[in-house]
Structure formats: C-alpha cells, structure tokens
Design a protein around this motif. Structure first.
Motif, PDB file in Angstrom:
ATOM      1  N   UNK A 163      -8.083 -14.649  -4.431  1.00 19.47           N
ATOM      2  CA  UNK A 163      -7.519 -14.129  -3.193  1.00 19.47           C
ATOM      3  C   UNK A 163      -7.208 -12.651  -3.396  1.00 19.47           C
ATOM      4  N   UNK A 164      -7.737 -11.851  -2.538  1.00 18.82           N
ATOM      5  CA  UNK A 164      -7.486 -10.424  -2.606  1.00 18.82           C
ATOM      6  C   UNK A 164      -6.519 -10.072  -1.472  1.00 18.82           C
ATOM      7  N   UNK A 165      -5.414  -9.486  -1.837  1.00 16.05           N
ATOM      8  CA  UNK A 165      -4.437  -9.084  -0.833  1.00 16.05           C
ATOM      9  C   UNK A 165      -4.705  -7.643  -0.439  1.00 16.05           C
ATOM     10  N   UNK A 166      -4.743  -7.439   0.845  1.00 11.85           N
ATOM     11  CA  UNK A 166      -4.922  -6.086   1.359  1.00 11.85           C
ATOM     12  C   UNK A 166      -3.642  -5.725   2.092  1.00 11.85           C
ATOM     13  N   UNK A 167      -3.043  -4.675   1.682  1.00 11.85           N
ATOM     14  CA  UNK A 167      -1.794  -4.221   2.318  1.00 11.85           C
ATOM     15  C   UNK A 167      -2.135  -3.057   3.237  1.00 11.85           C
ATOM     16  N   UNK A 168      -1.735  -3.201   4.478  1.00 10.31           N
ATOM     17  CA  UNK A 168      -1.958  -2.140   5.445  1.00 10.31           C
ATOM     18  C   UNK A 168      -0.611  -1.542   5.778  1.00 10.31           C
ATOM     19  N   UNK A 169      -0.466  -0.263   5.534  1.00 10.49           N
ATOM     20  CA  UNK A 169       0.770   0.433   5.837  1.00 10.49           C
ATOM     21  C   UNK A 169       0.629   1.133   7.199  1.00 10.49           C
TER      22      UNK A 169
END
Length: 170
Positions: A163-169
């Motif tokens: 699982x790759x977490x992508x954080x969008x700020x």
C-alpha cells in the motif's frame, strides 16, 4: 576404402575375431560395411581385412553411435514462486554423448547474480531469493552433436500487496 590389384576379398569382423556375415543388418560392398538401423549396441571396434594372393592387409575402425538428446522431465507449463523464495528447476536429459545445456530467460542467456547452474552439464538452475524481474519464460536447451531439443516454463513471481500512501497537502 582399400584398393589392390588383383581385387581383394574383403571380410569384416569384430576385434575379438568373430567374422560378420552378410545379412539384413550387415551388407558389404568393395570393402564398405553398411549396418542397417544401427543402435548403441553396435558401438564397437571393427576390423576390415583385404586379402588377395599377394597378401593381407587389415585396418581397425571404431564405430561410435551418437543419440540425440531426449528430455526425461519436461518443465511445468507454469511455475509459481513467492518473491524472495528459493527455486530449483530441473532439466534432466539423456543422449550420447551426454548432452550439454543452456538456460535462457526469453532469448537471453542466464546472467543473474542470484541464479546459478549446478550438476553434471548444468542440469539444475538454482535461484537464491527470486527477484520480481525474474518472471517470464525460462527455457532449457539440451544439445549434443546428434541434435537438440528443449523445454520451458513460465515463472510467475508472486508478490505481497504493497500500500502506497499519498499525502496531499492543501
């Protein structure tokens, strides 16, 4: 083929002295021995003797029978392996002389630091910790002077989910 004047009488024998007689298997013509459908049991030393009233001459010849390779265990159509596992592929074959082997991934000869060949004439392909990029069609080619054949398997390297977490700020 020997020659003489006057024309000699030719005989063929095994080196133990047993004379060959014309038959459906053995035919003779001007000093030439022909063996119909030779098998490995015909491999031997033969002696040709030419005789006329002036003398006798003999020559020995060794008949070596070569047999094309036959794979005695076909690789499975598909081989499933977990990422990082060890794997051994076997490519047993018979033939005379004993066949050599080449292992390939697709059209490329095997050249991975974690893959090596073992056994007489490279009959085993040993993977130490299979890598994800080693999925594909692996083949074993067996060959000797009498011919060649091959077998292949499609290796599927199974990998655990990631699982790759992508954080969008914002």
């Amino acid at each position: 083929s020997p020659s003489a004047d006057p024309t000699p009488v030719y005989t063929w024998s095994f080196t133990n002295g047993t004379t060959l007689s014309p038959s459906s298997r053995y035919t003779f013509s001007s000093g030439t021995l022909t063996i119909a459908s030779p098998t490995v049991s015909d491999e031997s030393m033969y002696t040709c003797t030419a005789t006329n009233y002036l003398g006798t001459s003999s020559a020995d010849v060794f008949l070596e029978i070569q047999v094309p390779p036959v794979i005695t265990n076909q690789l499975p159509q598909t081989t499933l392996v977990h990422l990082g596992s060890n794997l051994t592929l076997w490519c047993n074959a018979s033939g005379k002389p004993a066949p050599n082997r080449r292992w390939r991934l697709g059209s490329q000869l095997v050249n991975y630091p974690n893959v090596r060949t073992e056994g007489p004439n490279s009959e085993r392909l040993v993977f130490s910790k299979v890598l994800a990029n080693q999925s594909g069609s692996w083949s074993c080619e067996v060959f000797n002077p009498a011919g060649g054949t091959g077998t292949a398997t499609r290796i599927v390297v199974q990998t655990p989910p990631v699982i790759a977490l992508i954080v969008v700020l914002v």
